[in-house]
Design a protein around this motif. Structure first.
Motif, PDB file in Angstrom:
ATOM      1  N   LEU A   3       0.743  -1.207  -0.048  1.00 53.30           N
ATOM      2  CA  LEU A   3      -0.070  -0.134  -0.077  1.00 53.30           C
ATOM      3  C   LEU A   3       0.942   1.279  -0.133  1.00 53.30           C
ATOM      4  CD1 LEU A   3      -2.782   1.385   0.011  1.00 53.30           C
ATOM      5  CD2 LEU A   3      -2.655   0.934   2.500  1.00 53.30           C
ATOM      6  N   ALA A   4       1.887   1.257   0.704  1.00 56.38           N
ATOM      7  CA  ALA A   4       2.833   2.330   0.643  1.00 56.38           C
ATOM      8  C   ALA A   4       3.466   2.611  -0.553  1.00 56.38           C
ATOM      9  CB  ALA A   4       3.963   2.277   1.951  1.00 56.38           C
ATOM     10  N   ASP A   5       3.859   1.802  -1.233  1.00 59.06           N
ATOM     11  CA  ASP A   5       4.506   1.727  -2.453  1.00 59.06           C
ATOM     12  C   ASP A   5       3.508   2.255  -3.257  1.00 59.06           C
ATOM     13  OD1 ASP A   5       6.882   0.860  -1.312  1.00 59.06           O
ATOM     14  OD2 ASP A   5       6.617  -1.252  -2.213  1.00 59.06           O
ATOM     15  N   LEU A   6       2.251   1.649  -3.320  1.00 53.80           N
ATOM     16  CA  LEU A   6       1.245   2.329  -4.158  1.00 53.80           C
ATOM     17  C   LEU A   6       1.027   3.761  -3.850  1.00 53.80           C
ATOM     18  CD1 LEU A   6      -1.490   0.828  -6.140  1.00 53.80           C
ATOM     19  CD2 LEU A   6      -2.641   1.986  -4.230  1.00 53.80           C
ATOM     20  N   LEU A   7       0.767   4.090  -2.634  1.00 54.42           N
ATOM     21  CA  LEU A   7       0.399   5.396  -2.521  1.00 54.42           C
ATOM     22  C   LEU A   7       1.436   6.455  -2.916  1.00 54.42           C
ATOM     23  CD1 LEU A   7      -1.319   5.185   0.844  1.00 54.42           C
ATOM     24  CD2 LEU A   7      -2.410   5.558  -1.363  1.00 54.42           C
ATOM     25  N   ILE A  47       3.050   4.513   5.945  1.00 52.12           N
ATOM     26  CA  ILE A  47       1.853   5.114   5.397  1.00 52.12           C
ATOM     27  C   ILE A  47       1.506   6.318   6.135  1.00 52.12           C
ATOM     28  CG2 ILE A  47      -0.611   5.001   4.652  1.00 52.12           C
ATOM     29  CD1 ILE A  47       0.089   2.046   4.283  1.00 52.12           C
ATOM     30  N   PHE A  48       1.593   6.157   7.513  1.00 47.96           N
ATOM     31  CA  PHE A  48       1.575   7.440   8.487  1.00 47.96           C
ATOM     32  C   PHE A  48       2.258   8.642   8.217  1.00 47.96           C
ATOM     33  CE2 PHE A  48       2.481   9.409  12.557  1.00 47.96           C
ATOM     34  CZ  PHE A  48       1.469   9.597  13.036  1.00 47.96           C
ATOM     35  N   LYS A  49       3.381   8.475   7.818  1.00 47.83           N
ATOM     36  CA  LYS A  49       4.527   9.579   7.464  1.00 47.83           C
ATOM     37  C   LYS A  49       3.698  10.285   6.316  1.00 47.83           C
ATOM     38  CE  LYS A  49       7.346   7.157   4.167  1.00 47.83           C
ATOM     39  NZ  LYS A  49       8.638   6.493   4.183  1.00 47.83           N
ATOM     40  N   ILE A  50       2.960   9.775   5.394  1.00 48.06           N
ATOM     41  CA  ILE A  50       2.286  10.541   4.226  1.00 48.06           C
ATOM     42  C   ILE A  50       1.268  11.597   4.971  1.00 48.06           C
ATOM     43  CG2 ILE A  50       1.227  10.391   2.102  1.00 48.06           C
ATOM     44  CD1 ILE A  50       2.419   7.563   1.983  1.00 48.06           C
ATOM     45  N   PHE A  51       0.510  10.630   5.888  1.00 47.76           N
ATOM     46  CA  PHE A  51      -0.769  11.957   6.533  1.00 47.76           C
ATOM     47  C   PHE A  51       0.099  12.918   7.142  1.00 47.76           C
ATOM     48  CE2 PHE A  51      -2.894   7.827   6.307  1.00 47.76           C
ATOM     49  CZ  PHE A  51      -4.209   8.374   5.955  1.00 47.76           C
ATOM     50  N   VAL A  52       1.144  12.988   7.962  1.00 50.27           N
ATOM     51  CA  VAL A  52       1.600  13.937   8.617  1.00 50.27           C
ATOM     52  C   VAL A  52       2.306  14.916   7.851  1.00 50.27           C
ATOM     53  CG1 VAL A  52       3.368  14.462  10.704  1.00 50.27           C
ATOM     54  CG2 VAL A  52       2.339  12.368  10.757  1.00 50.27           C
ATOM     55  N   ALA A  53       2.922  14.603   6.595  1.00 47.62           N
ATOM     56  CA  ALA A  53       3.666  15.433   5.743  1.00 47.62           C
ATOM     57  C   ALA A  53       2.745  16.003   4.719  1.00 47.62           C
ATOM     58  CB  ALA A  53       4.633  14.627   5.037  1.00 47.62           C
TER      59      ALA A  53
END
Length: 138
Positions: A3-7, A47-53
């Motif tokens: 999922l992280a790779d896809l996002l 994935i969490f890091k994407i929300f924060v950034a």
């Protein structure tokens, strides 16, 4: 990991923007950070890091992160052993921790983007891998 790779894939930029705008997905990944499986914790972190950034973070996502900031920072600090083994992970962890530490609740008068004009910022859809800290969260 998938999922992280896809996002983070440029061709799925619109999907990534929609995903990190939904507070229900944030809550899922916050729970994953607390899981007993270290593999699941690390996968959730990516994935969490994407929300924060997210520079255009929705008010609800900001509210959840701010309300849980102290606990999240403590939890992220528990990843220090993994960070010592991997420079890239260490940079990501440091950047996320710093962003979270500096995060403040949005008010009705304060926009979700920095004081710069919105026109000067790239749209996350046009540049899905753009990060507020260049090279830190990709």
């Amino acid at each position: 990991k998938v999922l992280a790779d896809l996002l983070l894939d440029r061709s799925f930029g619109e999907v990534m923007v929609m995903y990190v705008s939904d507070d229900r997905f944030l809550q899922i990944h916050m729970k994953g950070l607390r899981d007993s499986s270290r593999t699941l914790q690390l996968g959730s972190f990516h994935i969490f890091k994407i929300f924060v950034a997210n520079p255009r973070m929705p008010r609800r996502v900001n509210s959840i992160l701010c309300k849980n900031k102290a606990g999240l920072l403590k939890l992220l600090n528990s990843f220090s052993a993994e960070a010592a083994k991997d420079d890239h992970f260490s940079q990501d962890l440091s950047a996320v921790s710093q962003l979270l530490s500096n995060m403040e609740p949005m008010t009705a008068r304060r926009p979700s983007i920095p004081a710069q004009s919105a026109e000067s910022l790239e749209s996350p859809v046009e540049s899905p891998t753009a990060s507020p800290l260049p090279g830190a969260l990709c």
